[in-house]
Design an enzyme around this catalytic site. Structure first.
Site, PDB file in Angstrom:
ATOM      1  N   PRO A   1     -98.982 -61.507  48.705  1.00 20.33           N
ATOM      2  CA  PRO A   1     -98.563 -62.135  47.452  1.00 20.33           C
ATOM      3  C   PRO A   1     -99.658 -62.979  46.809  1.00 20.33           C
ATOM      4  O   PRO A   1    -100.746 -63.148  47.367  1.00 20.33           O
ATOM      5  CB  PRO A   1     -97.407 -63.023  47.918  1.00 20.33           C
ATOM      6  N   TRP A   2     -99.329 -63.559  45.643  1.00 22.83           N
ATOM      7  CA  TRP A   2    -100.316 -64.308  44.874  1.00 22.83           C
ATOM      8  C   TRP A   2    -100.328 -65.802  45.173  1.00 22.83           C
ATOM      9  O   TRP A   2    -101.217 -66.506  44.716  1.00 22.83           O
ATOM     10  CB  TRP A   2    -100.105 -64.095  43.373  1.00 22.83           C
TER      11      TRP A   2
ATOM     12  N   LYS B   1    -103.471 -54.438  50.223  1.00 22.99           N
ATOM     13  CA  LYS B   1    -103.376 -54.546  48.767  1.00 22.99           C
ATOM     14  C   LYS B   1    -103.011 -55.978  48.413  1.00 22.99           C
ATOM     15  O   LYS B   1    -101.875 -56.408  48.622  1.00 22.99           O
ATOM     16  CB  LYS B   1    -102.318 -53.602  48.206  1.00 22.99           C
ATOM     17  N   PRO B   2    -103.944 -56.760  47.863  1.00 23.17           N
ATOM     18  CA  PRO B   2    -103.592 -58.099  47.402  1.00 23.17           C
ATOM     19  C   PRO B   2    -102.826 -58.026  46.087  1.00 23.17           C
ATOM     20  O   PRO B   2    -102.833 -56.980  45.414  1.00 23.17           O
ATOM     21  CB  PRO B   2    -104.961 -58.767  47.217  1.00 23.17           C
TER      22      PRO B   2
ATOM     23  N   SER C   1     -91.513 -60.980  47.254  1.00 19.17           N
ATOM     24  CA  SER C   1     -90.129 -61.160  46.819  1.00 19.17           C
ATOM     25  C   SER C   1     -89.176 -60.267  47.601  1.00 19.17           C
ATOM     26  O   SER C   1     -89.560 -59.193  48.090  1.00 19.17           O
ATOM     27  CB  SER C   1     -90.003 -60.851  45.327  1.00 19.17           C
TER      28      SER C   1
ATOM     29  N   THR D   1     -88.854 -56.706  45.937  1.00 17.84           N
ATOM     30  CA  THR D   1     -89.934 -55.778  46.271  1.00 17.84           C
ATOM     31  C   THR D   1     -89.887 -55.401  47.747  1.00 17.84           C
ATOM     32  O   THR D   1     -90.177 -54.251  48.116  1.00 17.84           O
ATOM     33  CB  THR D   1     -91.293 -56.398  45.922  1.00 17.84           C
TER      34      THR D   1
ATOM     35  N   GLU E   1     -91.695 -60.641  55.131  1.00 18.09           N
ATOM     36  CA  GLU E   1     -91.489 -62.079  54.932  1.00 18.09           C
ATOM     37  C   GLU E   1     -91.200 -62.257  53.458  1.00 18.09           C
ATOM     38  O   GLU E   1     -92.082 -62.114  52.612  1.00 18.09           O
ATOM     39  CB  GLU E   1     -92.730 -62.865  55.370  1.00 18.09           C
TER      40      GLU E   1
ATOM     41  N   CYS F   1     -92.693 -70.162  49.683  1.00 22.35           N
ATOM     42  CA  CYS F   1     -91.384 -69.668  50.100  1.00 22.35           C
ATOM     43  C   CYS F   1     -90.686 -70.605  51.072  1.00 22.35           C
ATOM     44  O   CYS F   1     -89.472 -70.503  51.275  1.00 22.35           O
ATOM     45  CB  CYS F   1     -91.491 -68.273  50.687  1.00 22.35           C
TER      46      CYS F   1
ATOM     47  N   GLU G   1     -84.398 -68.065  44.075  1.00 20.39           N
ATOM     48  CA  GLU G   1     -85.708 -68.657  44.287  1.00 20.39           C
ATOM     49  C   GLU G   1     -86.394 -68.873  42.938  1.00 20.39           C
ATOM     50  O   GLU G   1     -86.654 -67.920  42.205  1.00 20.39           O
ATOM     51  CB  GLU G   1     -86.545 -67.747  45.179  1.00 20.39           C
TER      52      GLU G   1
END
Length: 490
Positions: free
Chosen positions: A149-150, A174-175, A227, A230, A248, A282, A379
């Site tokens: 994730p970002w 894959k970032p 998320s 996803t 996660e 998170c 969230e």
């Protein structure tokens, strides 16, 4: 580390520069660099070189593997300052968070896995059946596909790479498309440190790249952080080939304050728990449940401290929180606050879009919100929290568990017996007592319910990246086996 204007993909030992997408500095809203944009064909190339590299890496002894990873960690540490600056430019997080938290903790995580691979655990070899000796081997899975994730791009990459490599796997990662820079630099540093080419491959791009990683017949495990929506798609794709998956996912952590707690400590802890990384975490505390007897006292002090938070540019020394990562994320956060406002929910502080450049959003406290409101159940992933009341222990547990997520929580009390009861009852992968957020490489991180399954960090994560194999030896050499008589009656 030289300043770059274009960041390539890393496939094997090659820098692949095809395609281009702008990267935005969240603090200014301006382009600071571009990044290559991968395709499913690039994924196929990356998996091919990873598959070959993994075969050789799997044959390397635990001690040699450990040493190579330690050299990698040392090389990262030598460039830690540059990595921290780049992380802050790309994500907008305060430099002091990158320098003091994300980068050093990530390096520690890699060192942890470099050490723990030399001490793997399992059932002792022995005669579990008469005349035979059984032993356990932990084999690498093969090529691991990782999607990160970002919000913590460097740290999440390290959390995946550490156990994957320690277990003898190679990885194609894959970032997030808007925060790829430090993951790319990490892969470059791995090559410079002497890790074999092809062990760490970075393919940048949009959702099609992630789907190609999940669908590829030679990725045998998919590890995802992001998320819940996803994550469900990742699981769906991976299920077509029965791949191992760790997820996660989202979180909506409760922060439960009992009347006997130290309210000043609670309020101070709440500020860090709610707003670190601008709430884009998170495990951040987002739902505050405070016992009636101390509700007003806590809310007053928490609001006072929230108003003192310094919001500003990432490189300013007095900045406590920076901008949100993107305009899209700020619009999402503000939209949920506006929805609460329209529902008549009181806002103790914040809730207004600031003027100026960048994607800044003020720390915001919503007060006494309905339990079924979106701001409680969904969230938000920004510096927005709700503060609600509870009556007694049973009520607190019910409210804490009354959401789809179960990643983290904290309990604030001076009563040890109560702490034991409540931590056992709360459905979350991590529960802190009289604190919120600290983590350790030696301890697992993962969730309950729609927060996913599988673990990052710790010995448990290493186990996720291995396959357990039972090997059984005949001790006797007797061709007439005892089990043959049992089965065939001779």
């Amino acid at each position: 580390m030289e300043k770059q204007t274009h960041y390539p993909m890393i496939i094997g030992d090659q820098e692949v520069t095809s395609g281009s997408q702008d990267l935005i500095d969240p603090a200014t809203g301006q382009v600071f660099a571009t990044v290559a944009m991968g395709t499913p064909e690039d994924v196929d190339k990356a998996v091919t070189v990873a598959k070959q590299a993994q075969k050789e890496w799997a044959q390397v002894s635990f001690g040699e593997r450990s040493l190579a990873m330690l050299k990698f960690a040392d090389a990262l540490e030598q460039k830690a300052e540059d990595l921290a600056k780049l992380e802050s430019v790309n994500t907008g997080k305060p430099l002091k968070l990158s320098q003091g938290g994300d980068i050093p903790f990530s390096i520690d995580n890699i060192r942890y896995f470099a050490s723990v691979v030399r001490h793997q655990e399992g059932a002792a070899a022995g005669s579990y059946v008469g005349g035979y000796t059984s032993m356990i081997r932990r084999e690498p899975i093969g090529v691991v596909g990782a999607i990160t994730p970002w919000n913590y791009p460097f740290m999440m990459a390290a959390w995946k790479i550490g156990p994957a490599l320690a277990a003898g796997n190679a990885i194609v990662i894959k970032p997030a498309p808007n925060t790829p820079t430090t993951t790319i630099e990490l892969a470059k540093i791995a090559l410079e440190s002497g890790l074999p080419a092809g062990l760490i491959n970075v393919v940048t791009g949009e959702a099609a790249v992630g789907e190609a990683i999940c669908n590829h017949p030679d990725t045998r495990m998919i590890t995802f952080t992001g998320s819940t929506r996803t994550g469900k798609r990742v699981m769906e794709l991976a299920s077509q080939r029965a791949k191992r998956v760790t997820l996660e996912l989202g979180g909506k952590a409760p922060f439960v304050v009992f009347a006997d707690a130290d309210i000043e400590a609670c309020a101070q802890g709440a500020v860090a728990a709610a707003y670190m990384n601008t709430g884009q975490d998170c495990t951040a505390a987002t739902r505050f449940y405070v016992q009636n007897e101390v509700f007003d006292q806590f809310l007053e002090r928490f609001t006072e401290l929230t108003k003192q938070i310094g919001m500003g540019k990432p490189f300013d020394a007095d900045t406590d929180i920076g901008p949100l990562v993107s305009a899209v994320q700020r619009n999402k956060v503000h939209g949920l606050v506006e929805e609460a406002r329209q529902q008549g929910i009181k806002i103790a502080t914040g809730g207004e879009l600031p003027d100026g450049d960048g994607f800044f959003y003020p720390p915001t406290i919503l007060v006494e919100t309905p339990q079924d409101a979106n701001c409680v159940q969904e969230e938000i992933f920004g510096p927005v929290v709700v503060v609600n009341r509870f009556t007694d222990e049973e009520n607190a547990i019910a409210l804490a568990n009354d959401i789809p997520y179960g990643l983290a929580a904290s309990v604030w009390t001076t009563n040890v017996q109560r702490a034991m009861r409540v931590t056992a009852a709360i459905e979350a992968g991590t529960v802190w007592v009289n604190d919120h957020l600290p983590i350790a490489s030696e301890m697992p991180h993962g969730g309950f319910k729609q927060s996913g399954f599988g673990k990052d960090m710790s010995q448990y994560a290493l186990e996720e990246y291995t396959i357990v194999k039972h090997v059984m030896f005949d001790n006797t050499g007797d061709q007439r086996k005892a089990w043959h008589s049992v089965v065939f009656g001779d």
